[in-house]
Motif scaffolding. Structure first.
Motif, short mmCIF file in Angstrom:
data_model
loop_
_atom_site.label_atom_id
_atom_site.label_comp_id
_atom_site.label_asym_id
_atom_site.label_seq_id
_atom_site.Cartn_x
_atom_site.Cartn_y
_atom_site.Cartn_z
N PRO A 159 62.12 -0.87 39.69
CA PRO A 159 61.07 -1.88 39.88
C PRO A 159 61.45 -2.98 40.86
CG PRO A 159 62.05 -2.03 37.68
CD PRO A 159 62.53 -0.75 38.28
N GLU A 160 62.75 -3.20 41.07
CA GLU A 160 63.14 -4.23 42.05
C GLU A 160 62.75 -3.83 43.47
OE1 GLU A 160 67.10 -2.08 40.94
OE2 GLU A 160 65.19 -2.62 39.98
N ALA A 161 62.48 -2.53 43.68
CA ALA A 161 62.05 -2.07 45.00
C ALA A 161 60.55 -1.84 45.07
CB ALA A 161 62.78 -0.77 45.36
N SER A 162 59.80 -2.26 44.05
CA SER A 162 58.36 -2.05 44.04
C SER A 162 57.67 -2.81 45.17
CB SER A 162 57.78 -2.53 42.71
OG SER A 162 56.36 -2.60 42.77
N TRP A 163 56.76 -2.15 45.85
CA TRP A 163 55.98 -2.77 46.92
C TRP A 163 55.17 -3.96 46.42
CZ3 TRP A 163 50.75 -3.29 46.41
CH2 TRP A 163 50.13 -2.51 45.41
N ALA A 164 54.80 -3.93 45.12
CA ALA A 164 53.91 -4.95 44.58
C ALA A 164 54.63 -6.20 44.09
CB ALA A 164 53.08 -4.36 43.44
N THR A 165 55.71 -6.01 43.31
CA THR A 165 56.34 -7.16 42.65
C THR A 165 57.85 -7.20 42.79
OG1 THR A 165 56.49 -5.90 40.58
CG2 THR A 165 54.51 -7.25 40.91
N GLY A 166 58.44 -6.24 43.51
CA GLY A 166 59.90 -6.15 43.58
C GLY A 166 60.56 -7.35 44.25
N ALA A 167 61.83 -7.55 43.89
CA ALA A 167 62.60 -8.67 44.45
C ALA A 167 63.47 -8.26 45.63
CB ALA A 167 63.49 -9.28 43.35
N SER A 168 63.54 -6.97 45.93
CA SER A 168 64.42 -6.50 47.00
C SER A 168 64.06 -7.12 48.35
CB SER A 168 64.32 -4.97 47.12
OG SER A 168 64.96 -4.53 48.31
N PRO A 169 65.04 -7.75 49.01
CA PRO A 169 64.76 -8.31 50.34
C PRO A 169 64.44 -7.25 51.38
CG PRO A 169 67.11 -8.46 49.83
CD PRO A 169 66.42 -8.03 48.58
N GLU A 170 64.86 -6.01 51.13
CA GLU A 170 64.55 -4.93 52.07
C GLU A 170 63.08 -4.52 52.01
OE1 GLU A 170 67.83 -1.77 52.42
OE2 GLU A 170 68.15 -2.60 50.41
N VAL A 171 62.47 -4.75 50.85
CA VAL A 171 61.06 -4.40 50.68
C VAL A 171 60.16 -5.57 51.05
CG1 VAL A 171 59.30 -3.76 48.99
CG2 VAL A 171 61.56 -2.68 48.92
N ASP A 172 60.56 -6.79 50.64
CA ASP A 172 59.72 -7.96 50.88
C ASP A 172 58.34 -7.70 50.28
OD1 ASP A 172 59.20 -10.52 51.72
OD2 ASP A 172 58.77 -9.98 53.79
N SER A 173 58.31 -7.58 48.98
CA SER A 173 57.10 -7.15 48.26
C SER A 173 55.92 -8.08 48.48
CB SER A 173 57.40 -7.05 46.76
OG SER A 173 57.57 -8.35 46.21
N LEU A 174 54.76 -7.60 48.08
CA LEU A 174 53.54 -8.41 48.19
C LEU A 174 53.71 -9.73 47.46
CD1 LEU A 174 50.52 -8.74 48.91
CD2 LEU A 174 50.00 -7.57 46.76
N ALA A 175 54.27 -9.69 46.25
CA ALA A 175 54.44 -10.91 45.47
C ALA A 175 55.36 -11.90 46.18
CB ALA A 175 54.99 -10.58 44.08
N VAL A 176 56.45 -11.40 46.76
CA VAL A 176 57.37 -12.28 47.48
C VAL A 176 56.70 -12.87 48.71
CG1 VAL A 176 59.51 -12.33 48.83
CG2 VAL A 176 59.47 -11.16 46.62
N ARG A 177 55.93 -12.06 49.42
CA ARG A 177 55.25 -12.56 50.61
C ARG A 177 54.22 -13.62 50.27
NH1 ARG A 177 55.12 -7.74 54.90
NH2 ARG A 177 56.67 -6.38 53.98
N LEU A 178 53.56 -13.47 49.12
CA LEU A 178 52.52 -14.43 48.74
C LEU A 178 53.07 -15.66 48.04
CD1 LEU A 178 49.80 -12.00 47.31
CD2 LEU A 178 49.67 -13.28 49.46
N LEU A 179 54.08 -15.48 47.20
CA LEU A 179 54.53 -16.55 46.31
C LEU A 179 55.90 -17.12 46.65
CD1 LEU A 179 53.58 -14.74 42.95
CD2 LEU A 179 52.12 -16.21 44.35
#
Length: 297
Positions: free
Chosen positions: A77-97
């Motif tokens: 889940p840390e690599a999830s596109w939606a809520t993951g915390a992985s800096p390699e993914v930069d998830s939607l949640a990270v981009r928004l919040l």
């Protein structure tokens, strides 16, 4: 002298009356009156779509759980596109919040193996958090059955999706929804079949309706895959149509389905689920859709 005094008094009276008359005109609105106040501009209506929601809840299947992105046959889940915390993914949640905000105000209720029939239950969990945005990615497992005949009927797929959105609206009338299209499963088969290891993992039961007998190219195998692919296209039509009926729902316009996933974007363990790189591409698509000034078509 008396006549002159009377005449003088008469003149003074006329002058005084005239002066009072002038004063009266000024008081009513003569040249010295204040200019009329300018009309205040009407407040701008609040837009139906907030491009910077303050919290995110994710529902869906193994893709949103990051299955096989980090290790073989396991969620990440840390690599999830939606809520993951992985800096390699930069998830939607990270981009928004932001990274801190995402850790505090994003939640992942997706379940590996989930189908559309499971979405109402996941949505019920999500609404308890009162998220401002709910992401939906589901449908691949409805097509990925043991055989094409076991795939979820389109009518049932539609009914469960409509039920999920109704329950969300009843609980959270102003919550926004991002809906991702189902990936192009036939393209994933075409890309992944070049990997001997991937094909061995497929034999464990990953999407047998599409990936079974991966090297078979006869008419029966081709018909099977085409049947599954058509069902995916029907599911995507349902997702777009139902979402369009909700003024606070945005569909990706088929962007996930159209994305040309290559081996770099596929898991190196199963060559079917998104890799970390693939998850990052999904996050880009979602962020672009959510923050667009107008819905994508």
């Amino acid at each position: 002298m008396r006549k002159r005094g009377r005449r003088t008094r008469g003149v003074l009276a006329v002058v005084a009356a005239a002066a009072l008359g002038v004063a009266g005109c000024d008081a009513v609105g003569g040249d010295s009156a204040a200019p009329p106040e300018k009309a205040k501009p009407s407040p701008k209506p609040t837009p139906l779509w907030d491009r910077s929601p303050g919290s995110v809840a994710a529902v869906g299947d193994s893709i949103t759980r990051g299955f096989d992105a980090c290790d073989v046959l396991s969620d990440c889940p840390e690599a999830s596109w939606a809520t993951g915390a992985s800096p390699e993914v930069d998830s939607l949640a990270v981009r928004l919040l932001g990274r801190t905000g995402a850790a505090q105000r994003s939640w992942n209720y997706a379940v590996t193996g989930a189908r559309m029939a499971d979405l109402p239950g996941q949505m019920a969990q999500a609404v308890r958090r009162k998220p401002q945005l709910v992401t939906v990615m589901v449908g691949a497992n409805d097509a990925c059955r043991s055989t094409p005949s076991a795939m979820t009927p389109v009518s049932a797929f539609r009914a469960d999706f409509e039920d999920s959105l109704r329950s969300l609206r009843k609980a959270l009338p102003k919550a926004q929804v991002f809906v991702a299209s189902v990936p192009n499963l036939k393209r994933l088969w075409s890309e992944g079949r070049s990997s001997p290891m991937g094909k061995q993992v497929w034999k464990l039961g990953i999407c047998p309706s599409m990936l079974g007998d991966a090297d078979a190219l006869g008419s029966a195998a081709t018909l099977r895959r085409d049947t599954v692919q058509k069902r995916v296209e029907d599911y995507n039509e349902v997702l777009a149509e139902v979402c369009a009926e909700d003024k606070r729902c945005r569909h990706d316009g088929g962007a996930v389905y159209d994305y040309r996933f290559g081996t770099t974007q596929l898991s190196r363990w199963d060559y079917f689920h998104p890799s970390v790189n693939g998850q990052a591409r999904l996050a880009e698509i979602a962020y672009r859709t959510v923050t667009a000034k107008r819905p994508l078509t």
